[in-house]
Write a protein that holds these residues in place. Structure first.
Motif, PDB file in Angstrom:
ATOM      1  N   GLN A 126      48.357  29.301  11.805  1.00  0.00           N
ATOM      2  CA  GLN A 126      47.276  28.416  12.090  1.00  0.00           C
ATOM      3  C   GLN A 126      47.601  27.383  13.109  1.00  0.00           C
ATOM      4  O   GLN A 126      46.811  27.191  14.333  1.00  0.00           O
ATOM      5  N   LEU A 130      46.218  27.318  17.238  1.00  0.00           N
ATOM      6  CA  LEU A 130      45.853  25.891  17.703  1.00  0.00           C
ATOM      7  C   LEU A 130      46.672  25.561  19.081  1.00  0.00           C
ATOM      8  O   LEU A 130      46.176  25.084  19.808  1.00  0.00           O
ATOM      9  N   LEU A 180      37.638  25.547  22.428  1.00  0.00           N
ATOM     10  CA  LEU A 180      38.544  25.724  21.671  1.00  0.00           C
ATOM     11  C   LEU A 180      38.324  26.801  20.573  1.00  0.00           C
ATOM     12  O   LEU A 180      39.335  27.663  20.314  1.00  0.00           O
ATOM     13  N   GLN A 181      37.161  26.536  19.972  1.00  0.00           N
ATOM     14  CA  GLN A 181      36.758  27.485  19.015  1.00  0.00           C
ATOM     15  C   GLN A 181      36.777  29.242  19.572  1.00  0.00           C
ATOM     16  O   GLN A 181      36.945  30.042  18.907  1.00  0.00           O
ATOM     17  N   LEU A 184      40.397  30.416  19.602  1.00  0.00           N
ATOM     18  CA  LEU A 184      40.790  30.483  18.533  1.00  0.00           C
ATOM     19  C   LEU A 184      40.365  31.695  17.833  1.00  0.00           C
ATOM     20  O   LEU A 184      41.113  32.479  17.319  1.00  0.00           O
ATOM     21  N   TRP A 189      41.662  33.715  14.798  1.00  0.00           N
ATOM     22  CA  TRP A 189      41.673  32.790  13.861  1.00  0.00           C
ATOM     23  C   TRP A 189      40.566  33.005  12.805  1.00  0.00           C
ATOM     24  O   TRP A 189      39.430  33.339  13.204  1.00  0.00           O
ATOM     25  N   ALA A 191      38.448  30.759  10.101  1.00  0.00           N
ATOM     26  CA  ALA A 191      38.619  29.296   9.598  1.00  0.00           C
ATOM     27  C   ALA A 191      38.704  29.373   7.961  1.00  0.00           C
ATOM     28  O   ALA A 191      38.094  30.294   7.508  1.00  0.00           O
TER      29      ALA A 191
END
Lengths: 191, 282
Positions: A126, A130, A180-181, A184, A189, A191
């Protein structure tokens, strides 16, 4: 600059963590004081540099920040916290470096080869994601995101550091967080 | 407040930067709007992720190097030492790493040792300068660039299989070749950083790449060049942008491989796959 003026300027920054007397000694090129100031603050500058430009250049740029700091300390007006002024120097140094070195072919910065001893498999995936995502957003947005999320600065402090109106900070953080999201999620990614 | 207004103020709300009356309006909306609540949750997840970032540890010698920079700026550094080191905007660590050695000598040992340090500076500086010259020539005329290295460094033209006698190990190019490349010539070159294996390979289209295998982890070949670190084909790799091509460096067993003249990241992936295969065979 007279010593009285210097003392007055520094006096106004009494509320900062860095002691005004220490800054006054630094202004007189007292090496011990300079070292003390460095020891008190370099971890934060280095941390910002690592996140902004990567490990490989972080040391050089951190040193560059302190060279500028000691040569420009007489310009510190004491209107803001000393740390705010230092972060401004650091942030500008990083952005200036990134503007100069923005190239088309190499895109994704992870970490420095000096940290290769630890196998990738053992790392936190993770965190890796990032790092990649941070590298993909605009440097100005990366800077503002790090100042808020890592350095835990208030909007007022961030506004002073990056020299924008306080009201602009929130909207830029919105963009930083959403960009960023997006990156990701593209990187897989969850969450 | 509608969703658009809420979204515009979401960071301000999340970071507790709103006045209490607007804050209450936000909370009223969020209590009924699933979409905006999801956006807020995404912010929370990002904060959690960022909080897990590891704390980088600054190099222990950073102050010593900085102090030397400060001394030099104040004109306190020995004239001889400062005269042999060129100023490099982003090369402070490299610039002063040998100055530290020299300064230590100034305070502790004889002037003779200082002269030795001076020679080391020259070797380091010359190494970077020669390699820069080589890279520039390689961009324009890869075939003639080799002469620059050969003129400057002791070398032996070798068969890759016989290089073990000079290197103490069998270079990767001796065990296998990347698909689509043909060995043009192979050398053992005694460079200031270490004795390297250097193999010039020709692609099918006639263009060249050069594969170095070397002991030194970070030779100062690319001083001042923009570098980025990536994971290529599962391996950490340092990429250097040259004007129209790239160089790439990665760990290969106990040594390192550096390739000059790479076209793109796909080629890096391909070469790393080859390097891994060669490593398994050796």
């Amino acid at each position: 600059m007279t010593s009285n003026k210097v003392d007055n300027q520094i006096e106004s920054s009494k509320t900062t963590q860095v002691d005004a007397r220490l800054l006054a000694r630094c202004l007189k090129n007292d090496r011990q004081a300079q070292r003390q100031l460095y020891e008190m603050t370099h971890q934060a500058v280095y941390r910002l540099m690592v996140r902004m430009v990567g490990l490989q250049e972080a040391s050089d740029l951190t040193q560059q920040v302190y060279l500028k700091l000691f040569s420009k300390l007489h310009q510190f007006a004491g209107n803001s916290k000393f740390e705010t002024w230092l972060y401004r120097l650091a942030s500008n140094e990083a952005l200036q470096y990134l503007r100069k070195n923005s190239r088309k072919k190499t895109t994704t910065l992870i970490e420095d080869p000096v940290n290769q001893q630890q196998p990738i498999a053992e790392r936190d995936e993770q965190r890796e994601l990032l790092g990649v995502a941070l590298d993909r957003i605009e440097p100005e947005l990366r800077s503002i995101f790090l100042l808020r999320e890592v350095e835990e600065m208030s909007y007022r402090e961030i506004a002073k550091i990056i020299d924008v109106p306080e009201g602009t900070v929130g909207s830029r953080l919105n963009r930083a967080r959403r960009d960023l999201q997006t990156h990701l999620l593209e990187l897989g990614w969850r969450a | 407040m509608n969703c658009s207004q809420i979204q515009n103020l979401l960071s301000d709300y999340y970071d507790h930067e709103l006045s209490s009356d607007i804050n209450q309006e936000m909370e009223a909306h969020l209590s009924t709007c699933e979409s905006c609540t999801e956006s807020l949750t995404a912010f929370e997840n990002l904060t959690q992720l960022t909080g897990n970032l590891s704390e980088p540890v600054p190099p222990a010698n950073m102050w010593n190097e900085l102090e030397l920079c400060l001394r030099e700026e104040a004109g306190q550094t020995d004239q001889i030492v400062s005269s042999v080191v060129p100023y490099s905007r982003f090369g402070l660590l490299k610039k002063y790493s040998l100055l530290i050695v020299a300064a230590t000598f100034l305070f502790t040992v004889s002037i003779g040792y200082l002269n030795q340090s001076k020679n080391e500076h020259h070797a380091h500086h010359n190494s970077s300068a020669v390699f820069k010259q080589y890279l520039t020539a390689f961009e324009n005329n890869p075939d003639s660039a080799q002469q620059i290295l050969l003129k400057n460094y002791q070398n032996d033209l070798v068969n890759p299989h016989q290089a073990i006698k000079l290197l103490g190990y069998l270079p990767a190019v001796a065990t296998s070749l990347p698909a689509g490349y043909k060995v043009e010539a192979s050398y053992v070159v005694k460079m200031p950083c270490c004795t390297c294996s250097q193999t010039i390979c020709r692609r099918k289209d006639g263009s060249l790449i050069v594969i170095f295998e070397h002991d030194e982890k970070t030779p100062q070949w690319f001083e001042g060049q923009p570098k980025k670190n990536m994971i290529c084909n599962g391996k950490r790799c340092c990429l250097v942008d040259l004007d129209s091509q790239m160089a790439a460096s990665w760990q290969h067993g106990k040594r390192h491989i550096t390739v000059i003249g790479i076209n793109d990241e796909q080629e890096v992936d391909k070469l790393i796959a080859w390097s891994d295969q060669a490593s398994n065979k050796s």
